[in-house]
Each structure stands twice: as structure tokens, then as C-alpha cells.
Design a protein around this motif. Sequence first.
Motif, mmCIF file in Angstrom:
data_model
loop_
_atom_site.group_PDB
_atom_site.id
_atom_site.type_symbol
_atom_site.label_atom_id
_atom_site.label_comp_id
_atom_site.label_asym_id
_atom_site.label_seq_id
_atom_site.Cartn_x
_atom_site.Cartn_y
_atom_site.Cartn_z
ATOM 1 N N ARG A 1 -30.718 -1.231 6.307
ATOM 2 C CA ARG A 1 -29.144 -1.610 5.442
ATOM 3 C C ARG A 1 -28.947 -0.659 4.425
ATOM 4 N N TRP A 2 -29.232 0.423 4.279
ATOM 5 C CA TRP A 2 -28.341 1.470 3.357
ATOM 6 C C TRP A 2 -27.403 2.895 3.878
ATOM 7 N N LEU A 3 -28.036 2.535 5.630
ATOM 8 C CA LEU A 3 -26.585 3.030 5.946
ATOM 9 C C LEU A 3 -25.433 2.188 6.187
ATOM 10 N N ILE A 4 -26.023 0.805 6.517
ATOM 11 C CA ILE A 4 -24.917 -0.757 6.554
ATOM 12 C C ILE A 4 -23.998 -0.523 5.173
ATOM 13 N N LEU A 5 -24.318 -0.251 3.830
ATOM 14 C CA LEU A 5 -23.416 -0.138 2.672
ATOM 15 C C LEU A 5 -22.814 0.672 2.867
ATOM 16 N N ALA A 6 -23.537 1.934 2.735
ATOM 17 C CA ALA A 6 -22.372 3.019 3.322
ATOM 18 C C ALA A 6 -21.075 2.591 4.372
ATOM 19 N N VAL A 7 -21.161 1.552 5.362
ATOM 20 C CA VAL A 7 -20.106 2.014 5.685
ATOM 21 C C VAL A 7 -19.396 0.396 5.046
ATOM 22 N N LEU A 8 -19.669 -0.668 4.495
ATOM 23 C CA LEU A 8 -19.306 -1.734 3.858
ATOM 24 C C LEU A 8 -18.314 -0.605 2.928
ATOM 25 N N CYS A 9 -19.122 -0.273 2.133
ATOM 26 C CA CYS A 9 -18.148 0.419 0.885
ATOM 27 C C CYS A 9 -16.947 1.470 1.370
ATOM 28 N N LEU A 10 -17.316 2.331 2.451
ATOM 29 C CA LEU A 10 -16.466 2.913 3.168
ATOM 30 C C LEU A 10 -14.969 2.845 3.477
ATOM 31 N N ALA A 11 -15.201 1.050 4.126
ATOM 32 C CA ALA A 11 -14.922 0.573 4.760
ATOM 33 C C ALA A 11 -13.924 0.094 3.096
ATOM 34 N N GLN A 12 -15.068 -0.528 2.103
ATOM 35 C CA GLN A 12 -13.638 -1.266 0.887
ATOM 36 C C GLN A 12 -12.778 -0.728 0.696
ATOM 37 N N LEU A 13 -13.387 1.258 0.400
ATOM 38 C CA LEU A 13 -13.068 1.816 -0.794
ATOM 39 C C LEU A 13 -11.547 2.167 0.210
ATOM 40 N N THR A 14 -11.350 2.869 1.421
ATOM 41 C CA THR A 14 -9.905 2.518 2.152
ATOM 42 C C THR A 14 -8.618 1.132 1.943
ATOM 43 N N VAL A 15 -9.918 0.383 1.546
ATOM 44 C CA VAL A 15 -8.727 -1.181 1.315
ATOM 45 C C VAL A 15 -7.935 -1.254 -0.076
ATOM 46 N N VAL A 16 -9.229 -0.566 -1.030
ATOM 47 C CA VAL A 16 -8.291 -0.476 -2.186
ATOM 48 C C VAL A 16 -7.586 0.763 -3.114
ATOM 49 N N LEU A 17 -8.311 1.883 -1.975
ATOM 50 C CA LEU A 17 -6.733 3.231 -2.043
ATOM 51 C C LEU A 17 -5.768 2.659 -2.169
ATOM 52 N N ASP A 18 -5.614 1.915 -0.929
ATOM 53 C CA ASP A 18 -4.304 1.451 -0.661
ATOM 54 C C ASP A 18 -3.261 0.567 -1.805
ATOM 55 N N ASN A 19 -4.341 0.196 -2.698
ATOM 56 C CA ASN A 19 -3.473 -0.674 -4.091
ATOM 57 C C ASN A 19 -2.681 0.271 -4.569
ATOM 58 N N THR A 20 -3.426 1.752 -4.494
ATOM 59 C CA THR A 20 -2.814 2.716 -5.765
ATOM 60 C C THR A 20 -2.026 3.836 -5.935
ATOM 61 N N VAL A 21 -2.398 4.105 -3.183
ATOM 62 C CA VAL A 21 -2.340 5.166 -3.481
ATOM 63 C C VAL A 21 -0.666 5.799 -3.125
ATOM 64 N N LEU A 22 0.157 4.745 -2.705
ATOM 65 C CA LEU A 22 1.932 4.839 -2.842
ATOM 66 C C LEU A 22 2.465 5.128 -3.995
ATOM 67 N N THR A 23 1.809 4.699 -5.055
ATOM 68 C CA THR A 23 3.002 4.694 -6.556
ATOM 69 C C THR A 23 3.300 6.413 -6.562
ATOM 70 N N VAL A 24 2.729 7.746 -5.649
ATOM 71 C CA VAL A 24 3.273 9.052 -5.873
ATOM 72 C C VAL A 24 4.254 8.984 -4.840
ATOM 73 N N ALA A 25 4.300 8.710 -4.004
ATOM 74 C CA ALA A 25 5.108 8.779 -2.690
ATOM 75 C C ALA A 25 6.760 7.848 -2.991
ATOM 76 N N VAL A 26 6.538 7.438 -4.675
ATOM 77 C CA VAL A 26 8.118 6.383 -4.201
ATOM 78 C C VAL A 26 9.366 7.095 -4.643
ATOM 79 N N PRO A 27 9.056 8.126 -4.840
ATOM 80 C CA PRO A 27 10.306 9.548 -4.436
ATOM 81 C C PRO A 27 11.127 9.743 -3.386
ATOM 82 N N VAL A 28 9.749 9.959 -2.409
ATOM 83 C CA VAL A 28 10.255 10.852 -0.780
ATOM 84 C C VAL A 28 10.396 9.289 -0.748
#
Length: 496
Positions: free
Chosen positions: A19-46
Motif C-alpha cells: 500500500r505505501w508503494l502504491i501511494l508513492a506511485v499515486l503521489c508521483l502521478a499527482q505531482l506530475t499533474v500539479v507541476l504542469d499548472n505552474t511549470v510553464l510560467t518560466v517559459a513565457v519569453p521563450v
Amino acid sequence: MTTALPAAPPGPATPLRSRWLILAVLCLAQLTVVLDNTVLTVAVPVLTTELDASTTDIQWMINAYALVQCGLLLTAGSAADRYGRRRMLVAGLVLFGVGSLAAGLARSGDQLIAARAGMGVGGALLVTATLAVAMQVFDGAERSRAIGIWAATSALGYAAGPPIGGIILAHLPWGAIFLVNVPIVLVCLVAGLALVPESRDPVGGRPDIGGVLLSTAGLTGVVWAIIDGPERGWTAPPVLGAAGVGVLLLAAFVWWERRIAAPMLDMHFFTDRRFVGAVTGVVLITFGSTGALFLLTQDLQFVRGYPAWEAGLRMVPFALSIVLLNLGGVATRLIRRLGVPGAIALGMVLLSAGLTLVTHVRTDGYAVLLTGLLVMGFGCALANPAIVEAVMSSIPPAKAGVGAGIDGTMAEVGGSLGIAVLGAVLNARFAALAPVAVAGAGSYPAALAAAGDTERGRVTDAFSSALVTGQTAGAVAVLAGGLLAAGLLRRAERTR
């Protein structure tokens, strides 16, 4: 005197060893989804240069992801319950991975916008499925800790987006911001297929196509109006039209759900005071906290002069404190000792106090800012998991996907409203204080560009003062929203 948490829905009869390994997988997926809400802000000039993107294009590149995701959260949660949470987790990973690949290979603004919208579909499935799976895999006190770690992962993702994006752009082309998601998705996909057990609502029922169409269209219209209102003006016909149509469609959704045999959202949930208090709390808390943190990032970039990635890096202690307090189980123990209402109240008091500290105690060093961020992190480490647990424990366990969809939708609506309303307070105050020569510039960068050499200092001072006003309003909103949410939940507990 302490208040016990509401009874948690039952978990698996025999706890899974993995179950804790499953949670690690779930959190890695969730982290990737949430990152993409803000990761693009620094790429605006490019992106502006390489894709010849207009300001409108850039806005859609950033907002298409959040808009589609928010519009589909209720539908995604219902689909997870009806068709299988593991199945929707896998589908979300595939869609998110394909969208990320398309975004990384995009060669025009339109292609990138379309790819980001596709990522939003996968993101909606992942946000709901990850939380719903965690609710099924864990039981009792472990479930509270798992929810805390899941919520902490989201906070880390929002804060880590800009510095991670900045590091990638320093060494690789802009497309790598999205292509890096692909191997992560593949790892989660393989691990998810191997480890995650299938679960679904045993009742099931026929697909609620009418509910899907009405809720998706209504939420999209309302959230689009909230996001675009500050840019176009709240009285602009497109904004008023989208908001009005969205509200009418959501009213039609409520009417429809009350009349069909197998609704995607059972309206009887809203007769439970604990559920109403929890949902209201999500909106109030995310309204104040998201809006206040948005203004803080403006402060770090425009007043203190940090680039977007460095501003994000300096915010990392805030997110790390949330993660560490939840990983170590400290937050869970405090929540159980204080009770959900008490934890929410204390958490929002701390968040408000930390924001007040960094707003009104100005120094050249990092010590005061760091102290304020740690106090804020402690507050969020208590309040965020508590309010998620309040929502998820107030509905039947078979509807875990719907609960995750409701939590995610209300969080998106509250956060968007917080950014829009507190951003409006900031802009109104800045317009009142700015020199006459830059009146009508519309934003601080535009006003600075239009100002002469002798007026630049006055423009900066005006924006700094406006930020203090906005952040103070944010601190008050955080405090008031947290205390009101705690009061509603406390009252609901006493009447049960």
C-alpha cells in the motif's frame, strides 16, 4: 477537550503489503499533474519568441490545461466509480503522457494549446483516481496520513514548478518541460498495472450522459469567466455571457440530477450538514490561500526582483515543510488530537500569520521570508489534509471518485476566485496609486515600460504599496475563511 475525526469509510479487509508503494506511485502521478499548472510560467519569453505567440496565445497555453481539467473533474470522478478507479488511473496516465508528448513536439501555438487541453483531460482523471484509489487502499489512521501525504504532494508540485522549469530551460529546449513527463508516466503506468487493485462502485448504474454534458459545460463556462474576467473586465459581454450560461447550465445540472435514477452526483449529499460544511470549507480555504500565495509570488518577482524560477525556489521551504510534516505523521497526529474543525482553524490562523509577517516585516535578508514561509507551511500541513478528509469522510466509500471530483472542482473554483478577486484588489489599488502618466497601462510591467526615467521609482513604490494592500486582504480572507469553515464543521458535528 479534543474532537474525534468523523468515522472513516472501511478500507480493505486485509491491508495490502504494497500500500505505501502504491501511494508513492499515486503521489508521483499527482505531482506530475500539479507541476504542469505552474511549470510553464518560466517559459513565457521563450514561447513568445520561438512560437511567435501573442499575449492571448500565451494565456491559452497556460489556462487551457487548468480549464479543461476543472471542467471534467466531476465527470472523471464519476467515471472512476462506475468503470473502475484503476482503469481510469491507467487511462489518465495514457492521455496525460500522449498529451505531454504532443506538447513537447508542438511547433505552433495552436498545437501547444490543443496538447495542453489533452493533458487536462488526463489530469482530471489522475487527480480524481489517485485520491479515490488511496481511499480504497488505506484504512483508519493510515488513511488520514495517506491523505495528508497526497495533499502535501500537491503543495510541493505548485511550488516546485517554476524552479524545475527554470533548470530545464537552462540546459534544454523548451519542449523538454513536457517531454520529461513521458518517462515518469511510463514508470507510473507499469507500477500502477502491477500494484494497484481494481475497485468500483458495486451499484454502478447507467452512464449519466446528461449530467456529464451539463456539468462539464457549466463548470467550463464559470471557470473561464473567472479566469478571463481580470483580463477582459468583469462587465465585458463575453465574460458575463460565459458566467451566465455556465450558471444556468449548472442549475439545469442540479435539476437533472434530482430526477434521474442513477445520477453522477447524488444531490442528497447536500442535505448532510457535514458535507455542506466540508465543501464550503474547500472553497473558502482555497480562495484565501491560493489568492494570497499568488500575490506573494508577484511580490517576490516584481518587488524583490527575483526571476520566476528563483522566486519558485525561494518558495520551496513552504512546500517542503508541508511534505515533511505529513511524511513524518506529525500533521496527522495533530489533526486527530485537535479534530478536523480545530485543525482547520489553527492551520488557517498560522497561514494568515505567516503571510502577515512576510507582508509587513520587510528586510533585505531571507530570514524573515523563510520564517513566514515555514509558519505558512505548518498551517497548510494541518488545514489541507483536514479539509480533504472532511469531504471524503462525509460521503459513502463507494463514491470515493465522486468525492475526489467534488474536492478537486471546489478547490479549482475557490483558487481561481481567489486569484481573480485578490488580483482585482491589487490592480485597483495600483491604478489608484500609480502616476497619471501611466494611467491605463493595465499591469505593472506595462506601466513600468510606459514610465519615464523619473517616474519608474514612483511606479515601483505604487505597486509595492498595492501588493501590501492585496496581501493584507489575502491574510484577512485566509483567516475569515478558515474560521468560518471550522465553525460550519463544528456545528455540523454537534448536530449529528
